[in-house]
Structure formats: structure tokens, C-alpha cells
Design an enzyme around this catalytic site. Sequence first.
Site, mmCIF file in Angstrom:
data_model
loop_
_atom_site.group_PDB
_atom_site.id
_atom_site.type_symbol
_atom_site.label_atom_id
_atom_site.label_comp_id
_atom_site.label_asym_id
_atom_site.label_seq_id
_atom_site.Cartn_x
_atom_site.Cartn_y
_atom_site.Cartn_z
ATOM 1 N N ASP A 11 0.964 -1.313 -0.235
ATOM 2 C CA ASP A 11 0.035 -0.065 -0.085
ATOM 3 C C ASP A 11 0.909 1.273 -0.089
ATOM 4 O O ASP A 11 1.907 1.275 0.735
ATOM 5 C CB ASP A 11 -0.969 0.046 1.188
ATOM 6 C CG ASP A 11 -2.132 -1.176 1.099
ATOM 7 O OD1 ASP A 11 -2.157 -1.798 0.059
ATOM 8 O OD2 ASP A 11 -2.700 -1.354 2.149
ATOM 9 N N GLU A 130 -13.390 -3.920 -1.086
ATOM 10 C CA GLU A 130 -13.004 -3.583 0.496
ATOM 11 C C GLU A 130 -14.327 -4.152 1.308
ATOM 12 O O GLU A 130 -15.398 -3.353 1.278
ATOM 13 C CB GLU A 130 -12.655 -2.404 0.604
ATOM 14 C CG GLU A 130 -11.271 -2.037 0.066
ATOM 15 C CD GLU A 130 -11.128 -0.541 -0.251
ATOM 16 O OE1 GLU A 130 -11.817 0.131 0.050
ATOM 17 O OE2 GLU A 130 -10.101 -0.319 -1.128
#
Lengths: 255, 213
Positions: A11, A130
Site C-alpha cells: 500500500d 473492500e
Amino acid sequence: MRPIRLIARLDIKGPNLIKGIHLEGLRVIGDPQTYAQRYYEQGIDEIIYMDTVASLYGRNNLTEILEHTAHHVFVPITVGGGVRSVEDARKLLRSGADKVAINTAAIARPELISEIAEEFGSQAVVLSVEAKRQNSGGWEAYTDNGREHSGRDVIEWVQEAEKLGAGELLLTSIDQEGTRKGFDIALLSAISGLVSIPVIASGGMGSVEDLVAAVQDGHADAVAMADILHYDRMTIAEIRDQALAANMNIRELSI
Amino acid sequence: MSAPRVTVLDFGIGNLYSVCRAVEKSGASVELVDKCPRADQVERLLLPGVGAFAKCLDAMRRYGAVDLAREFALTGRPLLGICVGMQALFEIGEEFGEHQGIGLIAGRVKQLQPAAGNNAFKLPHIGWAPLECPRPGRWDSSPLRSVKPGEFAYFVHSYHGLPDDPEAVLATTTYDGTKVTAAVIKENVTGVQFHPERSGPVGLKIMESFVHS
């Protein structure tokens, strides 16, 4: 037994590799290229770069990091975060990405999945989901790196996305992400049974037992890991050895 | 001595960035050409390809790559086709109907079929799979000469080439019980179904052998 891929998930925020818990409270880890190259040299099967603030600021900053990475990393690279159009996808694919991951823009306009798949093939389109567990049961899809509700039910959304041409699912559990308490197995097995495209388990890997559970009980086709690698809790070689010992069908590096 | 030179044809399909980086990493200089070169301008020819067979072949034809590949093959200099660039070397592709290929390798490109009794067969085949050698010594003097049987390469495909002459099969792999053509060869023309530019150190060894053959 199906072959399983081991994926390092990086990330990124601005120039930095970061790591959070439940996709929040982001901590800076270091230079993403250094980590990507290290994981490649240690024998990772794939790399995922996820720009965590791209949707928020309406941009994608990864092209430069990607181009540098492609000089040193010769395994498949998926890039996500802020991909809003066929042109955004093209730019990333031309800079060394093999696949693009889309979430926020696909929820806003699902046809984007078809547009990118028609232009570059389904194999280049990863739907990033998500997922957050609901008190009422089931999971809701979130956007903007776990910040915003979409109101979409994950079960329904992934089936629509597969029909639209998504080639793969990156299934991140917001509840498990960064906790090192294992993947959301109920989520994985619910989804794996519904779609025929490969499912990447993401969020929660703390040990090789978690990986084995994701594959055996969750029927995942690939496992994404972050914390366990970034904080050097295990090397990829150790993960591979233990996974092989647990009869996982993974790439063997030395024969 | 100057570095070997590899010409990569850019006929507007697919991502060539990583292929070019892999060629450089293998010790060659890379020339990415968006206009079709003449055969005598090319030292080593790399034929990429992604997507559906017909769409890829159409793009190759418009660009001039089909005629170039045929002419270049006659020079005896090395040619490498990757993925759909490998499938394009065959006479016929069967994806979305029958379509003419370049025809350097006799045979057809067919969809992968599940082995008898396999009801959970998934396409596309995506992932790493071990390269199998048809017989000892088969890889000598080919671009696979430094690979050890059993080393893994990265595949993304639903179709594979089936040469009429079994001797043209340079490597195979097995996907969920199905035998898959992983590489073909005819003299100076080699095709690999997997992506050497995405197959880590094993892929780079293959690129190096191609670059230095």
C-alpha cells in the site's frame, strides 16, 4: 490440488510504502521500490501496488514508481488506486503493470469494468473489493480505501462484476486487515463458491496457518500478504517452506 | 563487440514495457518499433501478442508483421514469439472461429480442454507452472538450454498451440490434469506460451539464451 500464488501487497501513500490496521492509522514503512525488489529477489509470485489515497485526491501517482520497479522486478505487477478510465488503465499498463485493480470508480460506474476488459482483456482487470462485515449478516463493499460506504452488498456486487468481465477478485476484509488474526474465511468461502474467476485473499495474514485456512477452507486461489513481510516477521522463503510442508501447491524456487 | 540487438514489434497491442526491460536485463539493446522494419534491418526478432487470436493477427497484418516474420524466419536469425505471439506462429487459430496465422509452425491453436472427469476446470489458466522437457537433451541449443526441467514459468492463457509434428513441441506443462504446450520450436523460430518477462530468474535465463543465440 490447485496451484496457489503468493502475492506481496504494498500500500502506497505519496512516495512511501505504508501499512495500517483496518486500512486506517497508516504508518510509513519505507521506499516501495526497495521492498518490491527485495520481495522479488526473495521469490514472491506477484506484486500488488495500491495507491491508498488516489481516489480521495482524484489522481494516480504510481506511474513513476511503477516504471522504476519494472527495471528490477520480473513477476506480474497489479496496480490499483485511482483508476477511473480506460486511459488511466492504459497509462499504467504501458508503464509496466500487467493488471489494474479497480474499486471506487467501478462502484460508481460498473461499465468501467467492461470497458477496460474489452480494451485489454479480462486478465488485466482485477476487481478490488473492500468488504466490511455487517451486524445483520453479509458484507458491505466500501470505497476510497475503506473510508466510504457504497451501500452495495458484496455477494451481489462480485457476481455483477464477473459478468461485466472482471478477471480476478482481490477480496480485502477491512475487519481483518492489519490485525494478523487471519483472513475472513466466511467471506472467502462465500465468494469463491459464487464466482469462477480467481479470488485473492487479502487482509489478516499473521501466519502460514492463516494462508492454509484461506486456501483449504476459503478456497482462495492466491494469498496477498503485507504486514508479515513489511515488518519482517517471516521471510518469503520461510513462508514457502512452511506452505510446502502443509502440502500447498506453490511454485518451487530451487529444484 | 557491440551488444546483441533485439527488435520488438509494437503493433499497438498490449504492454511491451516489461518485455523491453527484460530484454535489456538480459544484456541486449532493445529497439521498440512502431513502424514495421525490413527483415534485413533486424538482428533478433521478438513477436509479442496478447488478447484474442484474430484481433492480434489483424493488428499484425495491418502493421506488416505477418510478412516480416515469414521473411525473417528464412534468414536463419533468431525469432521468439511470446504468448499470443507464439500462437500466431501457427497456421490456424480457433478462438472465435477459424483464423489464419503466420504459418511458420504447422498445426492449430485450440482451447485448453479439461481432462476426462474434471468438472471444475477453470479458464483462463493463470499462474506458475513447471516446464516439462519432452526428452533429455531436447532443450540443448534452444532458448531453453539453461532451464532445468521442473523450473516454473508464468502463464496467462486459455488457448495453446498443437503442432502437427510432435517434434516441434519444445516444452509442455500440466494444468489441472491437462497437458499444455508451453513452447514450440522449428529451427530458428521459437514460441513460448508463458511470459518469460514475468517468470522471474527462470524467464530471464530464457531471454538471455535467446539474446545470445
